[in-house]
Design a protein around this motif. Structure first.
Motif: not given
Ligand SMILES: Nc1ncnc2c1ncn2[C@@H]1O[C@H](COP(=O)(O)OP(=O)(O)OP(=O)(O)O)[C@@H](O)[C@H]1O
Ligand SMILES: Nc1ncnc2c1ncn2[C@@H]1O[C@H](COP(=O)(O)OP(=O)(O)OP(=O)(O)O)[C@@H](O)[C@H]1O
Ligand SMILES: [Mg+2]
Ligand SMILES: [Mg+2]
Lengths: 320, 324, 326, 504, 314
Positions: C267, C269, D206-209, D212, D353
């Protein structure tokens, strides 16, 4: 012929610490001798009582009598058959249904999830016997009502539960019932009811009881013969009158002296010395010698044998 | 006669339950003098412990005192709250519970439990308290007390532990000790030792003792006076010899008669029919009436007469019923 | 004492061996290592060569032993996805997770115990009941939802705290720490609350029920009957006894925190091993999964070993020779 | 000024030739440079080459004049030798860039600042292939033992994987893969006066979500965000100090179908391949409601496509791009005609993704295809698992998106239409293989007659369209979210080059 | 046998249940009643989802994408359709999807707990009753199992299953893997509690009485001990159910659970959280509330049960 013949019965429990601790702490295995070389016989239709303080091995003997525990050495013969060595399954089964047991705690003795009827008939039902109406009949015999068969144990008082236990014990029509402190959880007024019931049933069914108790008054009231246990050993055996009038063993004397008496108003007794020793490292010789007021040298060295004196049996070097 | 140490007047304890209000102690009154041992006897569930707990203010909610007064050394204590009551506990009233195995905190040394009690109640230094702790252990007959103060409870035997418990109850020198079945878990030989100890303390220090037990033998040997409880009420109160040898209440009589006695040989035991009622179903009138052979309509309806010393709560007290 | 510790160490080793077996089995049977390493144009020779190179033609036990040997030396192979040695990746990521777990663990333990004691002592109080009810919501709300809501509230709406990442970190000889910078500390707040909240609730509820249990014990009644002050009764007598069972569970919970970090890290990161692991699961990156497994169990076993030894110091009954007496 | 920059994924490696992947190139572009780059408008711009032209003497040779006075980050001089070295390196088997320069047979240094490239035939569009081909320093590479391209698939790592020594405007300061990459301004950059270069430090995270990621932008922790979730455009636009800039992207999204096999494993029909029937493929395309996808899934951030070429590409025609129609009844009729009136079931492989709302588009397609009786089982997974399915030919029905960095249809044909061979047609997962067409495609590379070439391109497209080789969905619209202080226009290839950024 | 008294019909189990203390405390606890009501309503609506739900969101063909992002109770701009709780990005009716999603969540939760329960009870009974090496092995295994928190075990199993099952079966498999994973990580609790209770019960005299009669260990365990260790099991089962539901949601949230075309509550929340900032709050809010209501009321019931069944608290 004696119904029960106990010969040289011993039971040792292994109470060692785990292997690793023994290795590190350099200890050897520890054994607790709960019952040691006990001999006695029970005549049919009599009541044999075992008394002794807590930890003296009463329950252990009781469990070995009914086959719940295996003896470490010695034998228990019921009707001439030794359950531990007998190989004929039919005989074992016959003997097993001949022995029943009543336990101390009437609350823990009955499976709370079962109806009274199922509890009572279980000894018969598990052998595939006919159980129709059996529970109701037995309930009436122990002074409860037919309606009670459908209830659950929690609906009964302690005394009533003990009656149910007795009914269960009677279901398989046994000869011998081992009663392990059957009334010590009950109040006096209820105790009287249960003791009376036991006496009545004994007469009606020709039962033999082995009664285990620490209550001297109960024992005196019920027993035909009394064995006194101390630290796993039988120290004295006699009829109630002999035992209470002329105790031979100093431990028996101490016990009788220390027991509170209903008419002992303001009695000033010299309380006995000490407590029961650690059963893992029992004293040498006569186990009672450290507390014995008359102990002599020999008592420390040599374990006294059972001797017969005036129709009583006593294990004391000094008794006469 | 001097003022009593403890005086209970018409004490009732109530517990609201699912089946209505239960009254495990119902209109009980008695006094205890200094240096006297009062025995409280009765069947299990008769309310003996409740009465004791009420005195020391340790009723577990929802149980509470609903009526009556408790006086300790001339001070009324039943309405005391919180800290005021706490100060009395241990200081004025000592308590001994039945099971010595569970009464001691397994994680604390005996000596710490003793000093902490004394420091709470007495204006003494820690060093002084430690000294007194050893003395207290010696007094209850623990050999090698000086070393044993540093032991943990599990290092003692049952009898020893009960002595420690007694030492703890007495270490702030209370004027009243409530002993709730102090010997039930013990062997006869140890029981005799503990009873002897209690009697000696009572005699030497003039402490008043309330001895709760269901063992008639212990009552006979240890107490001066006895109060017999039945279903939360006092059935009979009087000097121990009178009550036991000439019980006036049919219940006391039945109790005595149903105890197997050496003198009576193997005859059938006297038997009181039935069992003590559950406290949520105590019958009207005399609580004992359904089991009583002498009960009349009056017993079934009218409230029983009040107990006073030497007199039973019974409309038809027995006269000249010798039991022993 | 010594025996006790040796036994615990032995058991821990056993646990690790079993976990190792699981990890090894994953390696050996799940992701076909040959398939993963050779790709499309492989020849039968290639396969044979690689088989013997990887030792796959040796007996199972030998392979397992080799695997363990490698594992002990921190050699877990190469990540299928990142193409770097797993040990290196793990080492790089571990500080983030450990710092997060540490902060949330401390928060959870401190608040959990304090609130547990409070709610037990004031059992029927309004505030205590409110806390208890809130705690139930706490165990009923999934962690990820809590995290999302915290981000929404504190980062997006209020803009007080960062919503992701570790902030600035300082490298202390291979250990990157967020403790030394303001942004690092700020970044820790939301994730550690998210992660610690659930454990805190658990610890609190456990402490409460154990405390209530202890408060019912005879020795507490006896302590009260001796007129000890409430504080002494509650803390010296009750709390200490409560700790005996609680500590074991706390040990388990601390281990769980590291594992639950997976969710929080996703959540927020948070660049820790949890994030690494979840990626590994999605990519079926067996070496990373296996190594993570081993890492977690080593930590877990370590924590529990410590806890057991602590246990030993709290409870004198464990310290003595228990063979005699009864 | 520091630029805090985020997107959903990280560069897979720093080795310039190991992976031909957008986000990976993006990071490299800040540190390495090719000979030619494209500026924000997509036009060529000189980078390490100052000018280039086919040789007047030999149509098979291109001549590049190199920029002088350029230094690598480590101080070494940039010379023709480095170019030769880099091209040779890029042609190694492990290189992922080799397809792009497949036609180059030789690269030779004429002098220190002139390079000639020899192709196997005239190659008019060669420069388009070079915009992502980065130049490394020969000395540094040799010194660090990283002459060989990293074997990415084989799990190898080399010095170049984690270190960079380019000529680019930014110097690598620290890198934690998947966590954070920091680059600082290169004060010795040759173009330091030519470009704004206002960003002095780049922090790339890098921010996957997705949530977020947006939260990070909203809360001001990030200045520049790629991979903006389309649903959050309004929110970001309305937020104080934030803007979203958008532009059509040079990328089309489509489905591919395995039509070459006699039987496929992902369906429930035994012994036949429904996808082999062009009527089925047409029906499937007719079942897709592209407007609905645009409206709902993409929130208007896409443009329905009728062909798989983006409008930027030579060969794209408006007519063909509007050939896709939605007609459920017609589609059902076609299905019945093909003998699949009762439908069939098939698995759809989809990344989750890579493209904007890729998984949601697939889901929507599942529903739409369901309406003509095709039961689709969706298997969505990360791009790293999805793409090998296509290149290995292990999927029968898949989603793919294609950007055309060369701006020419040939690039599309080479990868997606030409029959699959070892160095061509590698992304053609359809099993389609037409020898005539292949020959035509091959001839495009060396066809210098642009008119004839364009005619060929059109005719190839005709076949692709008629065969319904692919089911085009839409052209993506690119959205960059950024703080107002960032000044940059959207690059249609999604390749931000920070040196163009202004900060105020 | 005419002399035997006629048996009297005993009270039925149902009547006994109504008269029991448990039912009494239940009637006295508003919290318990409300949460039981919530649970019953939710469970029933999940079971009868096909009857209640206006649409079937698991049938992709029935969806109209144009209905996507319709706010609750507002007509859609294109289609004019209106939905109680709005629609999600795929045009799925959120209300129907919640009902169907709850089915999955509940099914996974119940099945996982049941699996854990059966496994845990069996192993707990055996290790408690038989003791010795059997016990050591089982309980050490339990310790090892405890090393791995549920989420981790579940993810591992999921990862492994993903590695070994062919792609075609993944969707069908997902739910069973979830059940296996959550169940496997949960059995220890049951085993520990049952073992503890068994150790207590086996020393009770009714068990000795049964042994005396010569009943086999199996019969004693099953007929005598099992019924008496069930009340703590019930408490744990309830609390585990809440945990399992949350675990399922978490796994689905992490993307290793239910597939997006057959979303569970967790998947719905994962989908919904993507729209948290864009103003389509209903996609997240309603599933989240449902999950919270479900987990909370099950937890409350478990809490109440624990207190109600704890003899010491009475
Ligand atoms: N299973 C066992 N393992 C180890 N020691 C045992 C075991 N059972 C009994 N003992 C020990 O054997 C001794 C005798 O026990 P037993 O139960 O026979 O005494 P008892 O006379 O019945 O005492 P009580 O009056 O307390 O019931 C005790 O010291 C007890 O601790
Ligand atoms: N919370 C409660 N609710 C209802 N009844 C209670 C409660 N607590 C105690 N009682 C009842 O109060 C009565 C008095 O209990 P008490 O402990 O005083 O008896 P006792 O005479 O000390 O018995 P024992 O000899 O067993 O210790 C008992 O009948 C008990 O059932
Ligand atoms: Mg016994
Ligand atoms: Mg009592």
């Amino acid at each position: 012929m004696a119904l029960v013949r106990v010969k040289n019965l011993s039971r040792v429990f292994d109470v060692s610490k785990p292997w690793l601790n023994r290795v590190i702490e350099r200890r050897s295995k520890a054994f607790l001798t709960a019952v040691s070389e006990v001999d006695f016989e029970v005549e049919p239709r009599s009541t044999y009582a075992l008394v002794g303080e807590s930890g003296s091995g009463k329950s252990t003997i009781g469990k070995m009598l009914v086959g719940l525990l295996k003896p470490s050495s010695g034998t228990v013969e019921i009707e001439g058959i030794d359950l531990a060595s007998e190989t004929d399954a039919a005989k074992i089964d016959a003997i097993r249904s001949d022995i029943q047991m009543i336990f101390q705690d009437p609350y823990a003795s009955l499976n709370p999830r079962w109806r009274v009827r199922d509890i009572i008939v279980e000894p018969v039902a598990s052998r595939g016997g006919r159980t129709e109406g059996l529970a109701e009949k037995l309930l009436e015999q122990v002074g409860l009502s037919v309606q009670d068969a459908g209830k659950f144990p929690h609906e009964f008082s302690g005394g009533q539960r003990q009656r149910i236990c007795i009914a269960r014990a009677l279901a398989s029509e046994p000869n011998l019932i081992v009663c392990d402190e059957p009334t010590s959880a009950l109040d006096v007024s209820v105790q009287a009811q249960v003791l009376n019931l036991m006496s009545d049933l004994k007469d009606d069914f020709g039962l033999t009881y082995v009664l285990i108790s620490h209550d001297l008054t109960v024992v005196r009231h019920m027993a035909d013969k009394i064995g006194v246990l101390y630290l796993g050993r039988l120290v004295e055996e006699a009829s109630p009158n002999d035992l209470f009038e002329t105790p031979k063993h100093p431990y028996t004397q101490m016990l009788l002296e220390a027991a509170p008496q209903m008419d002992g108003f303001g009695r000033e007794v010299q309380p006995p010395e000490g407590e029961i020793p650690d059963p893992i490292n029992p004293p040498s010789g006569c186990a009672f010698h450290p507390r014995c007021p008359i102990a002599q040298d020999i008592c420390k060295r040599q374990r006294p044998e059972m001797r017969s004196i005036n129709g009583m049996r006593v294990a004391c070097h000094l008794a006469e | 006669m001097a003022d009593p140490v403890l005086s209970i007047r018409d004490l009732s304890v109530e517990i609201p339950t699912r089946h209505g209000i239960v009254r495990p102690v119902d209109g009980v009154s008695y006094d205890i003098q200094a240096g006297e041992i009062l025995g409280i006897v009765g069947e299990s569930g008769a309310g003996k412990s409740m009465a004791g707990n009420a005195v020391i203010g340790l009723l577990n909610p929802p149980a509470h005192i609903s009526k009556g007064e408790i006086w300790l050394n001339g001070q009324r204590i039943d309405h005391l709250k919180g800290d005021a009551m706490r100060r009395l506990r241990g200081k004025e009233i000592g308590m001994v519970f039945q099971d010595p195995l569970t009464s001691l905190n397994p994680l604390l040394r005996i000596g710490d439990q003793l000093t902490e009690t004394m420091l709470t109640h007495l204006p003494i230094s820690r060093a002084e308290a430690e000294k007194r702790a050893v003395a207290a252990l010696e007094e209850v007959g623990i050999p090698g007390a000086a070393e044993r103060v540093n032991s943990y409870p599990h290092e003692f035997s049952g009898g020893m532990r009960q002595r420690v418990v007694i030492a703890l109850a007495l270490c702030a020198e209370p004027s009243l000790v409530i002993a709730d079945e102090p010997t039930t878990a013990l062997d006869v030989s140890v029981q005799a030792q503990i009873i002897a100890l209690l009697r000696r303390l009572c005699r030497d220090r003039g402490t008043a003792v309330m001895l709760i037990t269901h063992d008639m033998g212990v009552i006979a040997e240890a107490t001066d006076r006895v109060a017999v409880m039945y279903a939360g009420r006092l059935a009979e109160l009087g000097p121990v010899r009178d009550v036991l040898t000439h019980p006036q209440h049919p219940y006391t009589h039945g109790l005595m008669a149903s105890t197997p006695l050496a003198s009576q040989g193997k005859r059938r035991l006297h038997q009181i029919p039935g069992a003590m009622p559950r406290l949520d179903a105590v019958p009207d009138g005399c609580a004992f009436n359904p089991r009583c052979p002498h009960a009349t309509d009056k017993c079934r309806q009218a409230p029983v007469p009040r107990v006073s010393n030497g007199q039973a709560a019974c409309w038809y007290p027995l006269v000249d019923e010798k039991v022993i | 004492m010594l025996a006790y510790i040796i036994r615990r160490v032995g058991q821990s080793a056993l646990v690790l061996l079993i976990v190792g077996l699981v990890a090894f089995a994953m390696f050996r049977f799940v992701g076909d290592p040959i398939d993963n390493m050779l790709g499309q144009e492989r020849t039968a020779e290639d396969i044979e060569r690689l088989r013997s190179q990887l030792g796959l033609d040796q007996p199972f036990v030998v392979q397992y032993y080799k695997f363990l040997e490698g594992a002990v030396q921190g050699n877990f192979g190469v990540s299928y996805r990142q193409g770097r040695p797993v040990a290196e990746i793990l080492l790089e990521r571990a500080p983030a997770t450990l710092e997060l777990a540490m902060v949330s663990g401390v928060l959870a333990i401190l608040f959990g115990i304090a609130l547990g004691v409070f709610t037990a002592i004031r059992r029927d109080g309004v505030l205590a009941n409110a806390i208890m009810s809130a705690s139930l919501i706490g165990v009923s709300l999934p962690t990820f939802l809590i995290g999302i809501l915290l981000i929404y509230l504190f980062s997006v709406e209020l803009g007080w705290l960062p919503s992701f990442g570790r902030g600035e970190t300082v490298d202390l000889g291979g250990w990157t720490t967020g403790f030394l910078t303001e942004s690092g500390l700020k970044a820790l707040i939301l994730p550690s609350i998210t992660l610690g909240l659930y454990q805190m609730t658990l610890i609190m509820r456990l402490v409460r029920s154990e405390m209530l249990e202890v408060l019912r014990q005879d020795y507490i009644r006896f302590a009260r009957a001796r007129g000890l002050r409430d504080r002494a009764v509650n803390f010296r007598h009750a709390l200490k006894n409560t700790m005996v069972p609680v500590i074991t569970v706390i040990g388990l919970q601390l281990g769980a925190i590291i594992a639950f970090a997976i969710i929080t890290e996703t959540v927020f990161q948070w660049p820790g091993v949890g994030l690494l692991f979840i990626n590994a699961v999605q990519f079926v990156d067996i070496p990373v999964m296996a190594a993570y497994l081993m890492l977690i169990s080593v930590m877990f076993v370590g924590i529990n070993l410590l806890v057991d030894i602590l246990y030993f110091f709290i409870d004198p009954r464990l310290r003595v020779d228990r063979s005699g007496g009864h | 000024e520091t630029l805090r920059w985020a997107r959903s994924g990280d560069a897979l490696t720093l080795d310039p030739h190991a992976q031909n992947e957008g986000p990976t190139h993006t990071i490299r572009h800040q540190m390495y440079e090719p000979l030619i780059i494209r500026d924000v408008t997509g036009a060529f711009e000189p980078a390490l080459a100052t000018d280039w032209a086919p040789s007047a003497d030999d149509p098979n040779v291109w001549v590049f004049n190199l920029r002088q006075g350029v230094k690598f980050h480590d101080g070494a001089d940039f010379t023709a030798e480095d170019v030769v070295f880099s091209f040779e390196r890029a042609k190694q088997p492990n290189s992922d860039m080799k397809e792009l320069i497949g036609s180059i047979t030789e690269v030779r240094a004429v002098d220190d600042f002139t390079v000639e490239m020899v192709t196997d035939g005239p190659n008019p569009i060669l420069p388009s292939n070079l915009t992502n081909l980065f130049i490394m320093d020969k000395g540094w590479t040799e010194a660090n033992n990283t002459v060989n391209v990293q074997d990415f698939e084989g799990g190898e790592i080399t010095f170049a994987t984690t270190n960079a020594n380019g000529t680019g405007p930014y110097v690598l300061q620290s890198r934690e893969p998947d966590v954070k990459t920091v680059m600082v301004k290169n004060d010795n950059y040759w173009g330091i006066d030519q470009f704004p270069m206002e960003v002095t430090e780049i922090v790339y995270t890098p921010i996957q979500n997705a949530a977020t990621r947006v939260a990070a932008l909203l809360s001001g922790e990030v200045d520049f965000l790629q991979d903006m979730p389309v649903q959050d455009l309004d929110r970001v636009n309305n937020a104080d100090g934030l803007v979203v800039k958008q532009a059509p992207q040079n990328r089309v999204i489509f489905f591919g179908m395995n039509q070459g096999a006699d039987d496929i494993e992902a369906d429930n029909i035994d012994g036949a391949n429904p996808l082999a029937d062009v009527r089925v493929r047409k029906a499937m395309s007719m079942a897709i409601n592209r407007d609905a996808i645009r409206q709902v899934v993409m929130r208007g951030q896409s443009q329905p496509a009728g062909m798989i070429a983006p409008p930027f590409v030579n060969g794209w025609t408006e007519a063909m791009d509007s050939e896709s129609t939605t007609d459920i009844e017609g589609a059902k009729a076609l299905m019945a005609e093909a003998g699949y009136g009762d439908g069939f079931s098939i698995r759809l492989d989809c990344p989750n993704d890579r493209y904007v709302n890729d998984e949601a588009i697939c889901q929507a397609a599942v529903g739409m295809l369901g309406q003509i009786g095709i039961t689709v089982n969706l298997d969505a997974k990360p791009k790293a698992q999805h793409f090998p399915l296509i290149t290995d030919g292990k999927t029968d029905f898949y989603m793919l998106g294609w950007g055309v960095p060369t701006y020419d249809s040939e690039y599309i044909f080479n990868f997606l239409v030409h029959g699959r061979e070892s160095d061509i047609g590698t992304w053609n997962g359809t099993g389609f293989d037409n020898d005539d067409l292949d020959a035509k495609i091959k001839s495009l590379a060396s066809n210098t007659d642009l008119e004839a070439r364009n005619a060929d391109i059109a005719s190839i497209w005709r076949v692709v369209q008629d065969e319904q080789l692919y089911i085009p969905i839409h052209h993506q619209v690119l959205n960059w979210g950024m703080s107002e202080k960032v000044g940059i226009e959207v690059d249609p290839e999604d390749q931000p080059k920070i040196k163009y950024f202004t900060m105020n | 046998m005419s002399d035997l008294p006629i048996p009297v019909k005993p009270k039925s189990r149902f009547r006994l249940a109504l008269e029991s203390d448990l039912f009494y405390t239940f009637r006295r606890s508003p919290v318990a009643m409300v949460s039981a009501a919530v649970v019953v309503v939710l469970v029933l609506s999940a079971i009868f989802a096909p009857l209640i739900a206006p649409t079937n969101p698991f049938n992709p063909a029935s969806l109209n994408l144009m209905n996507g992002f319709t706010p609750p109770m507002t007509p859609n701009a294109f289609t004019g359709d209106s939905f109680l709780m709005g629609t999600d990005d795929q045009g799925r009716d959120v209300f129907s999807t919640i009902l169907y999603g709850m089915r999955i969540s509940l099914f996974v939760g119940v099945a996982a707990v049941f699996f854990a329960m059966v496994l845990g009870i069996t192993l707990g009974l055996i290790s408690g009753y038989v003791g010795g090496w059997t016990e050591t092995i089982i309980m050490r295994t339990a310790d090892v199992q405890l090393t791995f928190p549920s989420i981790l075990v579940a993810m591992l199993i999921f990862g492994i299953a993903k590695g070994v099952t062919p792609v075609e079966y993944r969707d069908q498999m997902a739910i069973w893997v979830l059940i296996l994973a959550i169940g496997l990580s949960d059995w220890v609790q049951f085993a520990r509690v049952v073992r503890g209770a068994t150790l207590v019960e086996k020393n009770k005299e009714y068990v000795q009485a049964a042994r005396l009669i010569g009943r086999t260990p199996g019969a004693i365990m099953l007929r005598h001990i099992l019924p008496n260790v069930l009340s703590p099991v019930l408490v744990i089962a309830t609390i585990s159910l809440a945990l399992a539901i949350i675990a399922e949601a978490t796994l689905s949230f992490l993307g290793v659970g239910a597939p997006p075309t057959q979303p569970s509550l967790g998947t719905l929340i994962r989908i919904g959280q993507g729209f948290l900032f864009s103003g389509e709050w209903w996609i997240l809010l309603f599933p989240a509330i449902t999950l919270l209501a479900l987990a909370l009321s099950v937890n409350l019931l478990g809490d109440w049960l624990r207190d109600a069944l704890n003899p010491r608290l009475r």
